[in-house]
Design a protein around this motif. Sequence first.
Motif, mmCIF file in Angstrom:
data_model
loop_
_atom_site.group_PDB
_atom_site.id
_atom_site.type_symbol
_atom_site.label_atom_id
_atom_site.label_comp_id
_atom_site.label_asym_id
_atom_site.label_seq_id
_atom_site.Cartn_x
_atom_site.Cartn_y
_atom_site.Cartn_z
ATOM 1 N N SER A 66 0.631 4.415 -2.748
ATOM 2 C CA SER A 66 0.987 5.415 -2.714
ATOM 3 C C SER A 66 1.934 5.923 -3.040
ATOM 4 O O SER A 66 1.956 7.853 -3.757
ATOM 5 C CB SER A 66 0.271 5.776 -1.555
ATOM 6 O OG SER A 66 1.770 4.838 -0.403
ATOM 7 N N ALA A 112 0.912 -1.102 0.027
ATOM 8 C CA ALA A 112 0.082 0.070 -0.005
ATOM 9 C C ALA A 112 1.311 1.334 0.259
ATOM 10 O O ALA A 112 0.736 2.279 -0.781
ATOM 11 C CB ALA A 112 -1.029 0.262 0.889
ATOM 12 N N TYR A 113 2.044 1.225 0.857
ATOM 13 C CA TYR A 113 2.895 2.508 0.282
ATOM 14 C C TYR A 113 3.771 2.618 -0.813
ATOM 15 O O TYR A 113 3.199 3.663 -1.283
ATOM 16 C CB TYR A 113 3.341 1.954 1.879
ATOM 17 C CG TYR A 113 4.533 3.656 2.096
ATOM 18 C CD1 TYR A 113 3.850 5.026 2.958
ATOM 19 C CD2 TYR A 113 5.771 3.815 1.969
ATOM 20 C CE1 TYR A 113 5.025 5.732 2.817
ATOM 21 C CE2 TYR A 113 6.792 4.540 1.617
ATOM 22 C CZ TYR A 113 6.334 5.757 2.560
ATOM 23 O OH TYR A 113 6.728 6.719 2.638
ATOM 24 N N TRP A 121 1.753 6.437 -6.507
ATOM 25 C CA TRP A 121 0.549 7.326 -7.130
ATOM 26 C C TRP A 121 1.451 9.445 -6.925
ATOM 27 O O TRP A 121 0.982 10.340 -7.611
ATOM 28 C CB TRP A 121 -0.657 7.310 -6.705
ATOM 29 C CG TRP A 121 -1.690 7.918 -7.041
ATOM 30 C CD1 TRP A 121 -2.085 9.380 -6.019
ATOM 31 C CD2 TRP A 121 -2.196 8.776 -8.238
ATOM 32 N NE1 TRP A 121 -3.070 9.956 -6.168
ATOM 33 C CE2 TRP A 121 -3.059 9.901 -7.368
ATOM 34 C CE3 TRP A 121 -2.297 7.718 -9.101
ATOM 35 C CZ2 TRP A 121 -3.712 10.537 -8.760
ATOM 36 C CZ3 TRP A 121 -3.482 8.742 -9.876
ATOM 37 C CH2 TRP A 121 -4.062 9.470 -10.012
ATOM 38 N N SER A 122 1.747 9.798 -5.606
ATOM 39 C CA SER A 122 1.746 11.043 -5.245
ATOM 40 C C SER A 122 2.932 11.543 -6.681
ATOM 41 O O SER A 122 3.088 12.094 -6.918
ATOM 42 C CB SER A 122 2.291 10.949 -4.254
ATOM 43 O OG SER A 122 3.881 10.570 -3.696
ATOM 44 N N SER A 136 10.195 9.364 5.771
ATOM 45 C CA SER A 136 9.717 8.194 4.639
ATOM 46 C C SER A 136 10.967 7.177 4.674
ATOM 47 O O SER A 136 10.273 6.256 3.899
ATOM 48 C CB SER A 136 9.609 9.570 3.350
ATOM 49 O OG SER A 136 8.329 10.439 3.540
#
Length: 204
Positions: A81, A77-78, A84-85, A113
């Motif tokens: 994400s 999931a990370y 996408w970003s 991060s």
Amino acid sequence: MNTEFLLTSLVVVATPGTGVLYTVAAGLSRGTRAAAVAAVGCTLGTLPHLAAALTGLAALLHTSALAFRILTYLGVAYLLSMAWSTLRDKDAFTVDDRDRAAAPPSAARVIASGVLVNLLNPKLTLFFFAFLPQFVTPGEPGALPRMVQLSAVFMALTFVVFLLYGRFAAAMRSRVLTRPRVLTWLRRVFAGAFAALGARLAFL
């Protein structure tokens, strides 16, 4: 220090993965200092895996399919994400002087991060669990300090190799990022790489 351990660790660290990708992206977008900060974050991200291996949590992850899958899907999931970003943020890579007025991400945010990138990678836990014990004699009084020492060497290699990747990316920054078409493809490549790594992790 065992030569086999050093060589194997170097191969593991130098093989491009999420940490390398994150550090290279930091170097390309914000230069050498950001790459160094990202390398620190990714290196610190190995600490929880080391702690898990030393406390026996790795054994739980190794034997519990559910626990392993939960950690794996959090990592997936990370990564998705991040993909996408990266794809939608058109200002992710820039060397335009006008962008210097914009506040860059803080060092703490970059490190956080970087920590997450490696923290949500269950393969690292299994690496510490399956690889390190091979270089420690079971029942030896100094087994725990020995594992800590080997882990410190692994972390040092991680930082140095990631820093070299980041410095190289920073050196290529002005040549690459002044070309709009290259910027577009660069975002797509990084987004695709994050997504591909996430998909690969999902099907482990």
